[in-house]
Write an enzyme that holds these catalytic residues in place. Sequence first.
Site, PDB file in Angstrom:
ATOM      1  CG  ASP A 126      -1.860  -0.772   1.056  1.00 58.31           C
ATOM      2  OD1 ASP A 126      -2.288  -1.402   0.164  1.00 58.31           O
ATOM      3  OD2 ASP A 126      -2.511  -1.820   2.338  1.00 58.31           O
ATOM      4  CG  ASP A 145      -6.773  -0.989  -1.661  1.00 55.51           C
ATOM      5  OD1 ASP A 145      -7.071  -2.459  -1.714  1.00 55.51           O
ATOM      6  OD2 ASP A 145      -5.803  -0.795  -0.763  1.00 55.51           O
TER       7      ASP A 145
END
Length: 171
Positions: A126, A145
């Site tokens: 991330d 995401d």
Amino acid sequence: MFRSVKIVLLIIINIAVDQVSKVLVRRNFDLKEQLAILGDIQGDGAKFLMYYVENKGAFLGMGSDMNDTLRIIFLLILPVLVLGYVTYYIFKTKELDKWSLFAFCCIIGGGIANVFDRIVFGEVTDFFYISLGGVFKTGIFNVADMSVTTGLIILIFSNFFGKKKQTEVTT
């Protein structure tokens, strides 16, 4: 045939963009390194950061403290089954409107990309963080995401407005 090719291409594009972005982050950032794209890293104001972390859990790190067996069940097996079913559904359901089809392709592509990370690396890379000065802030997230979230938002709007449109036609 053309519909199936479009579906596969949309899913592959989602996976590819996500994976390329993660490779670039892993190669060019040290773990926990931050870079301000907009705003100041330390400031309280609005900011958009690149912040490289590895996430063993799911959305916002949920499940990162689960034991290995539960993590395999809930973060690998269950998502693979759901993604498999949704993929089967969109190939078999010819009545889907173009926005719903696009949304499902985003969800599937983003889901596959994050499952791939969990299988290959044991965690998900991330690297984006947004804060609007205390009014709104995100967890640290990635392109996959964004694909899943965008797909879900489009699907909600598509279903909401699509059903309204069908009701108007039938009345």
